[in-house]
Design a protein around this motif. Sequence first.
Motif, short mmCIF file in Angstrom:
data_model
loop_
_atom_site.label_atom_id
_atom_site.label_comp_id
_atom_site.label_asym_id
_atom_site.label_seq_id
_atom_site.Cartn_x
_atom_site.Cartn_y
_atom_site.Cartn_z
N GLY A 134 0.83 -1.20 0.00
CA GLY A 134 0.00 0.00 0.00
C GLY A 134 0.86 1.25 0.00
N PRO A 135 0.71 2.11 1.01
CA PRO A 135 1.45 3.38 1.04
C PRO A 135 2.87 3.27 1.61
N ILE A 136 3.28 2.05 2.03
CA ILE A 136 4.62 1.86 2.58
C ILE A 136 5.43 1.01 1.62
N TRP A 137 6.50 1.58 1.11
CA TRP A 137 7.37 0.89 0.17
C TRP A 137 8.71 0.60 0.84
N THR A 138 9.16 -0.65 0.74
CA THR A 138 10.40 -1.07 1.40
C THR A 138 11.48 -1.39 0.37
N TYR A 139 12.65 -0.79 0.59
CA TYR A 139 13.82 -1.03 -0.26
C TYR A 139 14.89 -1.72 0.58
N GLU A 140 15.76 -2.45 -0.09
CA GLU A 140 16.89 -3.08 0.59
C GLU A 140 18.16 -2.83 -0.23
N VAL A 141 19.19 -2.29 0.42
CA VAL A 141 20.45 -2.00 -0.26
C VAL A 141 21.59 -2.72 0.45
N ASN A 142 22.73 -2.80 -0.22
CA ASN A 142 23.84 -3.61 0.30
C ASN A 142 25.01 -2.81 0.85
N ASP A 143 25.17 -1.57 0.39
CA ASP A 143 26.30 -0.77 0.86
C ASP A 143 25.92 0.70 0.86
N PHE A 144 26.84 1.54 1.33
CA PHE A 144 26.53 2.96 1.48
C PHE A 144 26.31 3.63 0.13
N ILE A 145 27.04 3.21 -0.87
CA ILE A 145 26.86 3.81 -2.21
C ILE A 145 25.44 3.54 -2.71
N GLN A 146 24.98 2.31 -2.56
CA GLN A 146 23.61 1.99 -2.96
C GLN A 146 22.59 2.75 -2.11
N LEU A 147 22.87 2.90 -0.83
CA LEU A 147 21.97 3.64 0.04
C LEU A 147 21.81 5.08 -0.43
N ARG A 148 22.93 5.69 -0.76
CA ARG A 148 22.89 7.07 -1.23
C ARG A 148 22.15 7.16 -2.58
N GLU A 149 22.41 6.21 -3.47
CA GLU A 149 21.73 6.21 -4.77
C GLU A 149 20.23 6.01 -4.60
N CYS A 150 19.85 5.15 -3.67
CA CYS A 150 18.43 4.89 -3.44
C CYS A 150 17.73 6.15 -2.95
N VAL A 151 18.35 6.84 -2.00
CA VAL A 151 17.77 8.08 -1.48
C VAL A 151 17.63 9.12 -2.59
N GLU A 152 18.66 9.27 -3.37
CA GLU A 152 18.68 10.35 -4.36
C GLU A 152 17.91 10.01 -5.63
N ASN A 153 17.74 8.71 -5.93
CA ASN A 153 17.02 8.31 -7.15
C ASN A 153 15.54 8.04 -6.92
N GLU A 154 15.20 7.53 -5.74
CA GLU A 154 13.82 7.12 -5.49
C GLU A 154 12.97 8.23 -4.86
N ILE A 155 13.61 9.28 -4.38
CA ILE A 155 12.88 10.41 -3.81
C ILE A 155 13.01 11.59 -4.77
N SER A 156 11.91 11.96 -5.40
CA SER A 156 11.95 13.00 -6.43
C SER A 156 12.28 14.37 -5.85
N PHE A 157 11.60 14.72 -4.74
CA PHE A 157 11.80 16.03 -4.13
C PHE A 157 12.12 15.84 -2.65
N ILE A 158 13.40 15.95 -2.31
CA ILE A 158 13.85 15.75 -0.94
C ILE A 158 13.10 16.66 0.02
N GLU A 159 12.79 17.89 -0.44
CA GLU A 159 12.13 18.86 0.45
C GLU A 159 10.72 18.43 0.83
N ASP A 160 10.13 17.46 0.14
CA ASP A 160 8.80 16.96 0.48
C ASP A 160 8.83 15.95 1.61
N TYR A 161 10.02 15.54 2.04
CA TYR A 161 10.15 14.46 3.00
C TYR A 161 10.84 14.89 4.29
N VAL A 162 10.57 14.13 5.35
CA VAL A 162 11.36 14.18 6.58
C VAL A 162 11.87 12.76 6.83
#
Length: 255
Positions: free
Chosen positions: A9-37
């Motif tokens: 539903g409204p909760i989407w779960t991602y799983e990453v393996n390292d810090f580089i993937q974590l950073r890419e996931c944050v920056e690629n999957e969130i369109s507008f950072i300012e919309d989130y906390v």
Amino acid sequence: MSFEPIKEGPIWTYEVNDFIQLRECVENEISFIEDYVFRGQSNSKWGLTSTLNRLILKARETGAKHSSIDRFVRMHLNRFKLEIRGRRGDNPPKLEDDELWALGQHFGLATPLLDWSQSPYISIFFSLNSIESGTVFRVLWCLNKRMVQSKNEGLAEKKKLKLIFPDTDDNKRLLGQSGLFSKGPVMKAVDEWVKEQFIQSNSPVLLKIKFPADHSFRKQALKKLHLMNINYSTLFPDLLGASRYCNIVAEDYEV
């Protein structure tokens, strides 16, 4: 790199393996950072539950009885008001209830508030704060504040999930941490609130990004975050921050 989430539903779960993937996931999957906390937690199995909710559950386990949750909460806050008399300096300003909760949160009171940050990387840092035995994944929660605020417009006051941006002039930690609080219905975790209020939505209101809890990831992530000027010394501009910074430098990873 694209990431395929598990959608509930409204909760989407991602799983990453390292810090580089974590950073890419944050920056690629969130369109507008300012919309989130954002909020980081050291165990991905934990829900978004306030310390007050946990206190109430503990009271129930010990056999304590209260006529109602509202009365329990009111008594708890009134007790705090009584105990802090004479401890806020000379002629302190009068505080509204949410301001009192925020003050108590800062000094360890069990409150209905949850700490969040406007920075995903500061939140990742806090998820690395402790080492939980047996934990497989840590987690970064990403809450769409725009969608939450829109949903609140049609809800009664007691059912809202409020986002509180306190006056940071008197709290250097909140300023350094780009901090804010959420305050939802008592005994309702934030993730539970999202599921209930967006039950028919398939759009991501709350993202859950899981990443390894092992020592090697922690070592890599803390080093990367330090290069971004995110460490205890910058996030806690006081003696506590200085002490924790020295402790973490003394560990076996390089910063």
